[in-house]
Design a protein around this motif. Structure first.
Motif: not given
Length: 352
Positions: A24-25, A49-53, A80-84
């Motif tokens: 999910d994320v 899709v996120l970023t740590t910048s 989310p149910k799953r993250m990576a």
């Protein structure tokens, strides 16, 4: 081989594989601009899709705290149910421990230590799948199956695809209306034909339309239809195959099934054997047409449709008389849940 043309990124490959695993994320641990275009496209496909910048300060002192903050915020914001967590060149160079950061969340998560420096982008896929297998998301059997399929796809690209030369000039292919007129002429003449979709994952949402269009404009033509829509593979891949098959059947076309959407690189001989059995005078071959060795198509009039401008020259070398490109196909098939009309399909329908 040393390439002087851009090649797919292993970071992006890891992102797409995370999506296929129903993540999910996904969090890119690196600069905000890393893989920006594909990150935006994947958000249209339903994965955040996120970023740590990471910036110059973190390049020196590390970004572990930033990663843990984003993990916590992602869990609180998106549930989310799953993250990576997907690594980047920066996180690799500064030696970030992605796995240890996962303690910051209670969500089932995987960490993928990947960067863009691999010779082959499939390394990003394999690293993601290994992490998924270790987390119990896929079986060991599925991991080995995926390894075999990736190796087969890589070999096809090396032998007959966009990786077969140091540099290939991108082309737009032949005029679609000219090829469509010839295809329709053959179909209506009573010539034996085959229409085969051997497409890669979500691209099948558009390539399937070309089979559907031919069936619509020449419903009584002696054409045998095949499509790689068997139910195997990662969760999203199976769901896409089911939806596309339902769309074809709703349009009055029930193709014979040959392989799955993730098996496109390994189906060349199987499709070729079906060509030999049918002995068609013409073939419409869409998706990854170069997977089929030339020995099966020699002596037949071939209409091949790809979405890769660098694939045009290799397809012509295989002896395909009509080579067409569906421009910008991939962005048009991300986030969709039903068959999308193709340019070639629209041209065919206009000739009805």
């Amino acid at each position: 081989m040393d390439y002087i043309q851009p090649r797919p990124s292993s970071i992006v490959a890891a992102l797409y594989t995370a999506r296929d695993l129903k993540v999910d994320v996904a969090i890119l641990h690196g600069p905000s601009g890393c893989s920006f275009k594909h990150a935006r496209l994947l958000e249209e496909d339903g994965m955040r899709v996120l970023t740590t910048s990471l910036a110059d300060n973190e390049f020196i002192f590390g970004g572990q705290e930033a990663l843990e903050r984003v993990l916590i915020r992602a869990e609180e914001t998106f549930h989310p149910k799953r993250m990576a967590v997907i690594g980047t060149c920066v996180s690799m160079i500064i030696g970030e421990d992605l796995q240890s950061a996962l303690h910051a969340t209670t969500v089932p998560s995987i960490a993928v230590d990947v960067h863009a420096g691999f010779k082959e982008n499939i390394e990003g896929v394999i690293l993601t799948l290994v992490a998924a297998a270790e987390a119990g998301w896929i079986s060991g059997e599925e991991l080995e199956r995926q390894r075999r399929l990736l190796a087969a796809a890589n070999e096809v690209e090396r032998l007959r695809g966009a990786a077969s030369r140091t540099y290939i000039e991108p082309e737009r292919g032949d005029l679609k209306h000219t090829a469509a007129q010839r295809l329709l002429e053959l179909a209506r003449s009573g010539a034996r034909g085959m229409a085969v979709m051997n497409a890669k994952k979500e691209t099948a949402y558009m390539f399937a339309d070309e089979l559907l269009a031919l069936h619509e404009v020449a419903p009584d033509a002696p054409v045998r239809y095949l499509a790689n829509l068997e139910q195997r593979g990662l969760p999203k891949v199976r769901l896409d195959a089911e939806r596309i098959l339902q769309g074809l059947e709703a349009g009055g076309l029930t193709p014979e099934l040959v392989g799955a959407l993730d098996e496109y690189g390994a189906l060349g001989d199987q499709i070729g054997e079906e060509i030999i059995k049918t002995d068609p005078e013409f073939i419409l071959l869409v998706g990854v047409p170069h997977a089929v060795p030339a020995r099966y198509t020699e002596g037949r009039e071939v209409f091949s449709i790809t979405n890769g401008p660098r694939q045009v020259a290799p397809l012509r070398e295989l002896g395909h008389q009509h080579v067409l490109v569906e421009v910008d196909l991939h962005p048009k098939t991300l986030g969709v849940r039903s068959i999308v009309e193709s340019e070639f399909g629209a041209v065919l329908r206009s000739l009805r």
